[in-house]
Design a protein around this motif. Structure first.
Motif, PDB file in Angstrom:
ATOM      1  N   VAL A   1       0.800  -1.051  -0.198  1.00 11.81           N
ATOM      2  CA  VAL A   1      -0.257   0.242  -0.068  1.00 11.81           C
ATOM      3  C   VAL A   1       0.588   1.134   0.069  1.00 11.81           C
ATOM      4  O   VAL A   1       1.953   1.640   0.857  1.00 11.81           O
ATOM      5  CB  VAL A   1      -1.546  -0.091   1.522  1.00 11.81           C
ATOM      6  CG1 VAL A   1      -2.066  -0.920   1.210  1.00 11.81           C
ATOM      7  CG2 VAL A   1      -0.448   0.229   2.339  1.00 11.81           C
TER       8      VAL A   1
ATOM      9  N   VAL B   1       0.128   5.467   0.920  1.00 10.39           N
ATOM     10  CA  VAL B   1      -0.922   6.312   1.886  1.00 10.39           C
ATOM     11  C   VAL B   1      -0.902   7.586   1.004  1.00 10.39           C
ATOM     12  O   VAL B   1       0.812   8.482   1.117  1.00 10.39           O
ATOM     13  CB  VAL B   1      -0.756   6.274   3.316  1.00 10.39           C
ATOM     14  CG1 VAL B   1      -1.942   7.018   3.770  1.00 10.39           C
ATOM     15  CG2 VAL B   1      -1.420   4.965   3.414  1.00 10.39           C
TER      16      VAL B   1
ATOM     17  N   GLU C   1      -2.558  -0.949  -3.446  1.00  9.94           N
ATOM     18  CA  GLU C   1      -3.797  -0.457  -3.614  1.00  9.94           C
ATOM     19  C   GLU C   1      -3.342   1.271  -2.994  1.00  9.94           C
ATOM     20  O   GLU C   1      -2.011   0.854  -2.616  1.00  9.94           O
ATOM     21  CB  GLU C   1      -4.517  -0.530  -2.627  1.00  9.94           C
ATOM     22  CG  GLU C   1      -6.105   0.521  -2.188  1.00  9.94           C
ATOM     23  CD  GLU C   1      -7.609  -0.700  -1.859  1.00  9.94           C
ATOM     24  OE1 GLU C   1      -8.020   0.328  -1.246  1.00  9.94           O
ATOM     25  OE2 GLU C   1      -7.127  -2.466  -1.251  1.00  9.94           O
TER      26      GLU C   1
ATOM     27  N   LEU D   1      -4.019   4.385  -0.993  1.00 10.20           N
ATOM     28  CA  LEU D   1      -4.577   4.428   0.329  1.00 10.20           C
ATOM     29  C   LEU D   1      -4.779   6.346   0.340  1.00 10.20           C
ATOM     30  O   LEU D   1      -3.864   6.833  -0.352  1.00 10.20           O
ATOM     31  CB  LEU D   1      -4.924   4.062   1.669  1.00 10.20           C
ATOM     32  CG  LEU D   1      -4.492   2.521   1.548  1.00 10.20           C
ATOM     33  CD1 LEU D   1      -4.275   1.714   2.563  1.00 10.20           C
ATOM     34  CD2 LEU D   1      -5.723   1.268   1.299  1.00 10.20           C
ATOM     35  N   GLU D   2      -5.857   6.513   1.319  1.00  8.22           N
ATOM     36  CA  GLU D   2      -5.742   8.064   1.586  1.00  8.22           C
ATOM     37  C   GLU D   2      -5.918   8.341   2.716  1.00  8.22           C
ATOM     38  O   GLU D   2      -6.790   7.348   4.162  1.00  8.22           O
ATOM     39  CB  GLU D   2      -6.178   9.363   0.407  1.00  8.22           C
ATOM     40  CG  GLU D   2      -7.831   9.285   0.749  1.00  8.22           C
ATOM     41  CD  GLU D   2      -8.493  10.391  -0.195  1.00  8.22           C
ATOM     42  OE1 GLU D   2      -8.380  11.338  -0.093  1.00  8.22           O
ATOM     43  OE2 GLU D   2      -8.710  10.775  -1.274  1.00  8.22           O
TER      44      GLU D   2
ATOM     45  N   ALA E   1      -4.247   4.553   8.338  1.00  8.40           N
ATOM     46  CA  ALA E   1      -5.148   3.794   6.675  1.00  8.40           C
ATOM     47  C   ALA E   1      -4.084   2.603   6.914  1.00  8.40           C
ATOM     48  O   ALA E   1      -4.829   1.507   6.888  1.00  8.40           O
ATOM     49  CB  ALA E   1      -4.381   4.464   5.429  1.00  8.40           C
TER      50      ALA E   1
ATOM     51  N   TYR F   1      -6.410  -0.784   7.029  1.00  8.58           N
ATOM     52  CA  TYR F   1      -6.198  -1.822   5.403  1.00  8.58           C
ATOM     53  C   TYR F   1      -5.599  -2.904   6.168  1.00  8.58           C
ATOM     54  O   TYR F   1      -6.039  -4.518   6.025  1.00  8.58           O
ATOM     55  CB  TYR F   1      -4.960  -1.410   4.802  1.00  8.58           C
ATOM     56  CG  TYR F   1      -5.558  -2.278   3.280  1.00  8.58           C
ATOM     57  CD1 TYR F   1      -5.586  -2.092   2.506  1.00  8.58           C
ATOM     58  CD2 TYR F   1      -4.288  -3.503   3.461  1.00  8.58           C
ATOM     59  CE1 TYR F   1      -5.124  -2.798   1.428  1.00  8.58           C
ATOM     60  CE2 TYR F   1      -4.024  -4.236   2.694  1.00  8.58           C
ATOM     61  CZ  TYR F   1      -4.899  -3.960   1.563  1.00  8.58           C
ATOM     62  OH  TYR F   1      -4.602  -4.475   0.710  1.00  8.58           O
TER      63      TYR F   1
END
Length: 152
Positions: free
Chosen positions: A39, A41, A89, A91-92, A98, A102
């Motif tokens: 991920v 972020v 992925e 994310l924000e 975050a 996740y």
């Protein structure tokens, strides 16, 4: 009892310490026949800004999206080279929150994160994303330091 890892989460920003963590995560995934969840972020929390969030959100998202493509491409290459399954992925939000969300939502077994070695004063003022995740995660968190990148 030997731990069994099926889903390994590795947050990345594409810089040295996190790319080192990616190598560790991919290696563990090879060993355990696990899936790596990578991920990136985009920090859209903007709590430090004096302007409204709506004024900067789109700009932050666009800058973050470009950075995420580059960072996640490195993970995709490492996973493909090792024959490891990969989920990526973007994310924000606030990075630590975050990442923790996740991890919980995707039932990960292990989080592997790099440590950036920020100066002590910065760490005391801002905190460390890795420290926050390690201190609040419901699963083990492996930290990979800058020192493991260096060769003697």
């Amino acid at each position: 009892m030997t731990p069994v890892y099926e889903r390994i989460l590795v947050p990345t920003d594409g810089r040295g310490p996190s790319t080192n963590a990616v190598r560790h995560a991919v290696g563990l995934a090879e060993t355990y026949d696990a899936t790596v969840h990578a991920v990136f972020v985009i920090d859209t929390s903007t709590s430090w800004l004096t302007v409204s969030k709506s004024e900067v959100h789109d700009t932050l998202w666009e800058v973050g999206r470009k950075a995420s493509e580059q960072a996640l491409q490195g993970v995709e290459t490492a996973a493909a080279d090792a024959g490891v399954d990969l989920v990526t992925e973007v994310l924000e939000g606030t990075p630590a929150a975050a990442i923790l969300a996740y991890a919980a939502e995707n039932d990960v077994d292990l989080v592997v994160m790099g440590t950036h070695g920020h100066p002590e004063i910065e760490r005391r003022l801002l905190g460390s994303v890795t420290q926050k995740v390690a201190g609040n995660a419901d699963v083990p968190v492996m930290t990979v330091s800058d020192a493991t990148e260096r060769s003697d």
